[in-house]
Design a protein around this motif. Structure first.
Motif, PDB file in Angstrom:
ATOM      1  N   VAL A  65       0.837  -1.199   0.000  1.00 17.60           N
ATOM      2  CA  VAL A  65       0.000   0.000   0.000  1.00 17.60           C
ATOM      3  C   VAL A  65       0.872   1.250   0.000  1.00 17.60           C
ATOM      4  O   VAL A  65       0.372   2.364  -0.174  1.00 17.60           O
ATOM      5  N   ASN A  66       2.191   1.069   0.202  1.00 15.37           N
ATOM      6  CA  ASN A  66       3.106   2.199   0.332  1.00 15.37           C
ATOM      7  C   ASN A  66       4.209   2.102  -0.712  1.00 15.37           C
ATOM      8  O   ASN A  66       4.938   1.110  -0.759  1.00 15.37           O
ATOM      9  N   ALA A  67       4.345   3.141  -1.533  1.00 12.91           N
ATOM     10  CA  ALA A  67       5.330   3.123  -2.616  1.00 12.91           C
ATOM     11  C   ALA A  67       6.758   3.039  -2.091  1.00 12.91           C
ATOM     12  O   ALA A  67       7.594   2.320  -2.648  1.00 12.91           O
ATOM     13  N   ALA A  68       7.050   3.759  -1.007  1.00 13.62           N
ATOM     14  CA  ALA A  68       8.415   3.773  -0.471  1.00 13.62           C
ATOM     15  C   ALA A  68       8.830   2.385  -0.006  1.00 13.62           C
ATOM     16  O   ALA A  68       9.962   1.942  -0.248  1.00 13.62           O
ATOM     17  N   MET A  69       7.918   1.677   0.687  1.00  8.82           N
ATOM     18  CA  MET A  69       8.264   0.353   1.182  1.00  8.82           C
ATOM     19  C   MET A  69       8.504  -0.626   0.027  1.00  8.82           C
ATOM     20  O   MET A  69       9.398  -1.475   0.099  1.00  8.82           O
ATOM     21  N   VAL A  70       7.722  -0.508  -1.018  1.00 12.05           N
ATOM     22  CA  VAL A  70       7.903  -1.381  -2.182  1.00 12.05           C
ATOM     23  C   VAL A  70       9.242  -1.100  -2.859  1.00 12.05           C
ATOM     24  O   VAL A  70       9.985  -2.025  -3.202  1.00 12.05           O
ATOM     25  N   THR A  71       9.571   0.169  -3.039  1.00 16.27           N
ATOM     26  CA  THR A  71      10.847   0.493  -3.690  1.00 16.27           C
ATOM     27  C   THR A  71      12.027   0.074  -2.833  1.00 16.27           C
ATOM     28  O   THR A  71      13.053  -0.371  -3.354  1.00 16.27           O
ATOM     29  N   HIS A  72      11.907   0.195  -1.512  1.00 15.84           N
ATOM     30  CA  HIS A  72      12.971  -0.284  -0.625  1.00 15.84           C
ATOM     31  C   HIS A  72      13.177  -1.784  -0.815  1.00 15.84           C
ATOM     32  O   HIS A  72      14.309  -2.269  -0.925  1.00 15.84           O
ATOM     33  N   THR A 118      -6.724   0.361   3.777  1.00 20.18           N
ATOM     34  CA  THR A 118      -5.543   1.134   3.373  1.00 20.18           C
ATOM     35  C   THR A 118      -5.675   2.580   3.834  1.00 20.18           C
ATOM     36  O   THR A 118      -4.723   3.171   4.367  1.00 20.18           O
ATOM     37  N   ALA A 119      -6.858   3.160   3.633  1.00 24.91           N
ATOM     38  CA  ALA A 119      -7.097   4.539   4.095  1.00 24.91           C
ATOM     39  C   ALA A 119      -6.937   4.628   5.605  1.00 24.91           C
ATOM     40  O   ALA A 119      -6.395   5.614   6.125  1.00 24.91           O
ATOM     41  N   ALA A 120      -7.380   3.597   6.323  1.00 26.83           N
ATOM     42  CA  ALA A 120      -7.264   3.585   7.779  1.00 26.83           C
ATOM     43  C   ALA A 120      -5.804   3.511   8.216  1.00 26.83           C
ATOM     44  O   ALA A 120      -5.405   4.140   9.207  1.00 26.83           O
ATOM     45  N   ILE A 121      -4.994   2.752   7.482  1.00 28.08           N
ATOM     46  CA  ILE A 121      -3.567   2.655   7.800  1.00 28.08           C
ATOM     47  C   ILE A 121      -2.925   4.034   7.727  1.00 28.08           C
ATOM     48  O   ILE A 121      -2.177   4.452   8.620  1.00 28.08           O
ATOM     49  N   TYR A 122      -3.220   4.769   6.643  1.00 27.64           N
ATOM     50  CA  TYR A 122      -2.636   6.100   6.486  1.00 27.64           C
ATOM     51  C   TYR A 122      -3.173   7.081   7.533  1.00 27.64           C
ATOM     52  O   TYR A 122      -2.434   7.936   8.041  1.00 27.64           O
ATOM     53  N   GLY A 313       4.569  11.561  -2.759  1.00 25.34           N
ATOM     54  CA  GLY A 313       4.576  10.195  -2.268  1.00 25.34           C
ATOM     55  C   GLY A 313       3.200   9.547  -2.281  1.00 25.34           C
ATOM     56  O   GLY A 313       2.270  10.016  -2.919  1.00 25.34           O
ATOM     57  N   SER A 314       3.084   8.445  -1.541  1.00 24.02           N
ATOM     58  CA  SER A 314       1.799   7.757  -1.449  1.00 24.02           C
ATOM     59  C   SER A 314       1.026   8.163  -0.204  1.00 24.02           C
ATOM     60  O   SER A 314      -0.128   7.796  -0.034  1.00 24.02           O
ATOM     61  N   SER A 315       1.674   8.964   0.675  1.00 23.13           N
ATOM     62  CA  SER A 315       0.995   9.407   1.896  1.00 23.13           C
ATOM     63  C   SER A 315       0.534  10.856   1.820  1.00 23.13           C
ATOM     64  O   SER A 315      -0.021  11.393   2.776  1.00 23.13           O
ATOM     65  N   GLY A 316       0.773  11.507   0.684  1.00 24.23           N
ATOM     66  CA  GLY A 316       0.315  12.883   0.525  1.00 24.23           C
ATOM     67  C   GLY A 316      -1.203  12.973   0.599  1.00 24.23           C
ATOM     68  O   GLY A 316      -1.907  12.085   0.127  1.00 24.23           O
ATOM     69  N   GLN A 317      -1.699  14.036   1.194  1.00 23.73           N
ATOM     70  CA  GLN A 317      -3.146  14.199   1.331  1.00 23.73           C
ATOM     71  C   GLN A 317      -3.709  14.795   0.031  1.00 23.73           C
ATOM     72  O   GLN A 317      -3.357  15.923  -0.335  1.00 23.73           O
ATOM     73  N   PRO A 318      -4.565  14.051  -0.678  1.00 23.08           N
ATOM     74  CA  PRO A 318      -5.046  14.484  -2.000  1.00 23.08           C
ATOM     75  C   PRO A 318      -5.593  15.912  -2.068  1.00 23.08           C
ATOM     76  O   PRO A 318      -5.224  16.657  -2.979  1.00 23.08           O
ATOM     77  N   PRO A 319      -6.453  16.353  -1.126  1.00 25.29           N
ATOM     78  CA  PRO A 319      -6.954  17.734  -1.226  1.00 25.29           C
ATOM     79  C   PRO A 319      -5.827  18.773  -1.163  1.00 25.29           C
ATOM     80  O   PRO A 319      -5.850  19.768  -1.902  1.00 25.29           O
ATOM     81  N   LEU A 320      -4.849  18.538  -0.272  1.00 26.92           N
ATOM     82  CA  LEU A 320      -3.725  19.471  -0.165  1.00 26.92           C
ATOM     83  C   LEU A 320      -2.881  19.445  -1.429  1.00 26.92           C
ATOM     84  O   LEU A 320      -2.428  20.493  -1.913  1.00 26.92           O
ATOM     85  N   VAL A 321      -2.653  18.260  -1.972  1.00 26.75           N
ATOM     86  CA  VAL A 321      -1.862  18.122  -3.199  1.00 26.75           C
ATOM     87  C   VAL A 321      -2.518  18.895  -4.343  1.00 26.75           C
ATOM     88  O   VAL A 321      -1.860  19.662  -5.047  1.00 26.75           O
ATOM     89  N   LEU A 322      -3.813  18.703  -4.508  1.00 25.22           N
ATOM     90  CA  LEU A 322      -4.544  19.386  -5.587  1.00 25.22           C
ATOM     91  C   LEU A 322      -4.504  20.894  -5.405  1.00 25.22           C
ATOM     92  O   LEU A 322      -4.194  21.643  -6.348  1.00 25.22           O
ATOM     93  N   ALA A 323      -4.782  21.365  -4.202  1.00 29.25           N
ATOM     94  CA  ALA A 323      -4.828  22.806  -3.945  1.00 29.25           C
ATOM     95  C   ALA A 323      -3.456  23.452  -4.142  1.00 29.25           C
ATOM     96  O   ALA A 323      -3.345  24.549  -4.711  1.00 29.25           O
ATOM     97  N   THR A 324      -2.411  22.784  -3.690  1.00 31.32           N
ATOM     98  CA  THR A 324      -1.055  23.343  -3.813  1.00 31.32           C
ATOM     99  C   THR A 324      -0.593  23.352  -5.257  1.00 31.32           C
ATOM    100  O   THR A 324       0.047  24.318  -5.715  1.00 31.32           O
ATOM    101  N   LEU A 325      -0.916  22.303  -5.992  1.00 29.65           N
ATOM    102  CA  LEU A 325      -0.541  22.261  -7.405  1.00 29.65           C
ATOM    103  C   LEU A 325      -1.261  23.360  -8.189  1.00 29.65           C
ATOM    104  O   LEU A 325      -0.665  24.030  -9.041  1.00 29.65           O
TER     105      LEU A 325
END
Length: 484
Positions: A65-72, A118-122, A313-325
């Motif tokens: 569920v986490n991109a960083a862990m998979v790449t590691h 997955t959402a609960a994990i984050y 990353g995979s833990s970024g909060q979608p609303p914040l990501v969209l607004a900042t972009l």
């Protein structure tokens, strides 16, 4: 009247104390530096490593569920290939496809995480919810599935990349457990480290509350156990003791820290014998640089504008990501941006591959490229001039080893600490996830006009070359299995 007020006050205090005791164990006066697990399970479940093959079996378990862990996991798998028969395993997730296509033997364990889980994990990871998906029933099934796999492939060791149930299952099977961590519990819970993770411009710093709040946070973090009751209960069923705090789930027989001691302010000689620093681990996907990125780089150079790496990353909060972009596009319409946030936008029901959907979301710009899949960040980010990231350790290390200054917006305390390490090195600016997106985008302007930060980032890049990361990790596994 007064009796009623007193009753309300007592009720509030009781609720507060109840919440406190749910989150932490307040009765521990001296939390351990490193846990010691006592295993008394019948040896019937012990797994004897397969010695029939030419190479021993190494099992890498990761949370897909986490991109960083998979790449590691993939980094270590590639480094281990000459010395082990490498197997990968996960409980499914958005990044399982990378494991399936890796060329290594891959095993899907049960139960597979649902989107809700997955959402609960984050949410738990970011301290936004206390509803843990790690129920007793989930853990029992995870452990049963893991034990079946251990018995089938007979590994010499288990390496866990944030697979918390491995803290129990590997012990039941009497297999050496190596755990990948971003930092030691001492670094994460040190009041000084917590204090410096708070931005200089924040309200806390301005009110002079850094020191008292950092000591309070340190006390709490050292005693965190709000997700561990289910783990403790299952461990007791297997006659295993020593798992009590959250940290106990995140450490193994050997804990490997993917960082550089001098960056973290750690004296490597003073570490517990179970803890080893191996240097940065960050994503190195075996992919080519998309032509769209190369075209943006060429246009940015031609028009003398910066190329931005916008990676949350995979833990970024979608609303914040969209607004900042959106804000970054609004404030800097001439800049060029590579933003691997397709999966995050999808959580907002935005298909970034569809031009009309992008336009409707306010992301319609020929200067912006949102790739449909993960990019080889180790190849792409060095082409960029500056970055805006979520502060995950792998993401921070990618920037540091690429020599790219960045603005970091941490989603959780650990990420704030990662960002602060780069701030202290003079190559980053720290923002908070509660800051207005317009303010975060404005910090990118400040970064773009700071030649000092570019120089500092270039120097940090040279320091990275001294550490071997995944190769040191594999060497450590070999040494420990050989009894050295």
């Amino acid at each position: 009247m007064w009796r009623s007020l007193c009753a309300v006050l007592v009720a509030l205090l009781a609720c507060l104390f109840g919440l406190l005791t749910f989150l932490v164990d307040p009765w521990i006066t001296d939390p351990p530096r490193h846990h010691q697990v006592d295993v008394r399970t019948a040896t019937d479940y012990a797994v004897t490593a397969d010695q029939t093959g030419k190479l021993p079996v190494l099992l890498l378990m990761t949370e897909a569920v986490n991109a960083a862990m998979v790449t590691h996991a993939l980094l270590v798998a590639d480094a281990a290939r000459p010395f082990f028969q490498v197997h990968l395993a996960s409980f499914g997730g958005a990044y399982a496809k990378l494991l399936e296509e890796s060329g290594f033997a891959y095993h899907v364990l049960s139960p597979v995480w649902t989107e809700e889980q997955t959402a609960a994990i984050y949410a738990v990871d970011q301290f936004e919810s206390f509803s843990s998906p790690y129920t007793k029933e989930v853990l029992q099934e995870q452990i049963s599935s893991s034990l079946q796999l251990y018995s089938k492939i007979a590994p010499s060791a288990v390496v866990a990349f944030f697979v918390l149930s491995a803290s129990i299952s590997a012990r039941i099977a009497r297999l050496p457990l190596f755990v990948d961590m971003s930092m030691t519990r001492e670094t994460s819970t040190d009041p000084r480290a917590i204090a410096v993770s708070m931005p200089d411009s924040g309200v806390v710093a301005k009110l002079g509350l850094r020191t008292p709040l950092s000591h309070m946070a340190s006390w709490l973090m050292k005693r965190l156990n709000f997700i561990t009751p289910a783990f403790e209960a299952v461990a007791r069923e297997w006659n295993i003791t020593g798992i009590h705090l959250v940290w106990d789930l995140m450490e193994g027989d050997y804990t490997v820290i993917s960082d550089i001691p001098s960056w973290a302010g750690v004296d490597a000689a003073a570490l517990p014998p179970q803890v080893t620093y191996v240097g940065p681990l960050y994503g190195k996907l075996k992919k080519d640089i998309p032509k769209e990125v190369l075209q943006l780089r060429e246009r940015a150079t031609s028009e003398k504008q910066p190329l931005v790496w916008f990676a949350m990353g995979s833990s970024g909060q979608p609303p914040l990501v969209l607004a900042t972009l959106r804000e970054l596009l609004k404030q800097q319409p001439k800049w060029f941006i590579v933003a691997p946030v397709h999966a995050l936008l999808a959580k907002l029901k935005i298909n970034a591959s569809d031009a009309s959907a992008k336009a409707e979301a306010g992301l319609d710009s020929p200067q912006l490229y949102i790739p449909p899949e993960l990019l080889p960040s180790q190849k792409v980010e060095p082409l960029c001039d500056l970055a805006l990231t979520h502060g995950g350790q792998g993401t921070v290390h990618t920037s540091m080893c690429s020599g790219v200054p960045f603005v970091g917006v941490g989603m959780m305390p650990e990420q704030d600490l990662n960002i602060r390490l780069a701030v202290n090195k003079g190559m980053a600016i720290q923002a908070m996830k509660f800051d207005p997106p317009s303010q975060i985008a404005g910090l990118m302007h400040d970064l773009a006009h700071s030649p000092e930060m570019r120089i500092a980032a270039s120097k940090i890049r040279e320091e990275c070359q001294e550490y071997t990361g995944e190769y040191a990790f594999v060497e450590l596994i070999q040494q420990k299995l050989a009894g050295k």
